[in-house]
Design an enzyme around this catalytic site. Structure first.
Site, short mmCIF file in Angstrom:
data_model
loop_
_atom_site.label_atom_id
_atom_site.label_comp_id
_atom_site.label_asym_id
_atom_site.label_seq_id
_atom_site.Cartn_x
_atom_site.Cartn_y
_atom_site.Cartn_z
N LYS A 52 40.28 42.64 45.42
CA LYS A 52 38.80 42.87 45.66
C LYS A 52 38.51 42.87 47.13
O LYS A 52 37.75 43.61 47.52
CB LYS A 52 38.08 41.36 45.01
CG LYS A 52 38.22 41.43 43.72
CD LYS A 52 37.81 40.14 42.75
CE LYS A 52 38.05 40.15 41.60
NZ LYS A 52 37.96 39.04 40.87
N GLN A 96 36.64 32.96 42.14
CA GLN A 96 37.43 33.22 40.97
C GLN A 96 38.16 32.36 40.08
O GLN A 96 37.98 31.15 40.57
CB GLN A 96 38.83 33.92 42.08
CG GLN A 96 39.78 34.31 41.26
CD GLN A 96 39.66 35.81 40.63
OE1 GLN A 96 39.00 36.65 41.26
NE2 GLN A 96 40.00 36.02 39.41
N ASP A 119 29.22 38.65 38.96
CA ASP A 119 30.06 38.77 38.05
C ASP A 119 29.12 38.94 36.80
O ASP A 119 29.60 39.03 35.54
CB ASP A 119 30.74 37.42 38.10
CG ASP A 119 32.14 37.75 38.62
OD1 ASP A 119 32.84 38.86 38.41
OD2 ASP A 119 32.94 36.87 39.17
#
Ligand code: NAD
Length: 283
Positions: A52, A96, A119
């Site tokens: 990422k 994460q 997200d």
């Protein structure tokens, strides 16, 4: 023989668009910024976070990485999220998952302000997706939809079967297929006659997390097979949920692992971060 849906090629096209738009945005003094929080030493998570960060650099984004020790407390983690919520240089915040067991994932997700929830895990964003009026789409299911679009695979009226009902992949995947007028069935660990249900699918999406789970007898001749699974075999190699060698000759289209859905997830994250930066600047 199936046509391979190449996630590397399609994600590169998406990322090129994001990079070009970012260049324009930067001329107006706006640099999209993504903050990524990782807690602990999970090796797979470390690889995902590194990918990422690399993608952020390619896009010309500012990337802020917070690698916290495994013993980080809930309060410390939430304090960081709140600080990032307030930081105008940060347009997207991602924590994460999975987190170490003593930490509560749900409260972290709920603490990220919905405008920065790239997200799309916050209940407000999940609700908006359900209604069909959303700012961000969850990265993996949206990446799959982008692949279908790129290959001109029409979902309208098709039998779609999604194996897996997680909040991250299975459920939103089903919803996005429904938005495109698919007739959608969600299968899970309690589904009876799984093979029979799967054989109905014109479009079959596997998001189970079990290597070689989908075998040829579960696939209709000419089906489109999308493999979301990422499993590590004992020999260290990555493989999907679909038994590729068996299923590929029956399918019309198939995604490989690696190089399929995985790169699309990151491309969508970049797209979402750009969207967040624009929205937060009223563009
Ligand atoms: P999860 O463990 O949360 O969900 C798995 C789902 O599979 C569950 O809903 C469960 O009901 C279903 N399932 C389990 N056993 C089953 C069985 N025997 N029959 C039918 N259904 C069964 O996993 P997840 O987070 O949804 O991820 C699924 C897979 O996708 C994993 O391999 C994960 O690593 C991968 N993944 C890939 C990406 C990507 O970018 N490619 C992103 C997220 C997740």
């Amino acid at each position: 023989m199936a046509k391979l849906i190449d996630g590397k090629v399609i994600s590169a096209a998406v990322k090129a668009e994001v990079a070009a738009e970012t260049e324009e945005l930067k001329k107006q003094g706006i640099t999209p910024g993504l903050a990524v929080i990782i807690v602990g030493e999970d090796p797979a998570s470390k690889v995902y976070v590194a990918n990422k960060e690399k993608a952020c650099q390619q896009m010309g984004f500012a990337s802020f990485k917070y690698a916290l020790p495994a013993e980080t407390t809930q309060e410390e983690l939430l304090e960081l999220v709140k600080k990032l919520n307030e930081d105008p240089a940060v347009h997207g915040i991602l924590c994460q998952l999975p987190l170490p067991r003593h930490l509560d994932e749900e409260s972290v997700i709920n603490t990220i302000v919905p405008e920065k929830d790239v997200d799309a895990f916050h209940p407000q964003n999940v609700g908006k997706i359900m209604i069909g009026n959303y700012d961000f789409l969850p990265c993996t299911p949206a990446g799959v939809m982008e692949m279908l679009k790129y290959e001109n695979i029409d979902v309208n009226g098709k039998e779609c079967v999604v194996i897996g009902r997680s909040n991250i992949v299975g459920k939103p995947m089903a919803m996005l297929l429904l938005h495109k007028n698919g007739t959608v069935t969600i299968c899970h660990s309690r589904t009876k006659d799984l093979a029979e249900v799967c054989r109905r699918a014109d479009i079959l999406v596997a998001a189970v997390g079990r290597a070689n789970f989908v075998t040829a007898d579960m696939v209709k001749e000419g089906a489109v097979v999308i493999d979301v699974g990422i499993n590590r075999l004992e020999n260290g190699k990555l493989c999907g949920d679909v038994n590729f060698a068996e299923v590929e000759p029956k399918a019309s289209y198939i995604t490989p692992v690696p190089g399929g859905v995985g790169p699309m997830t990151i491309a969508t994250l970049m797209k979402n971060t750009l969207t967040a930066a624009k929205k937060q600047n009223n563009l």
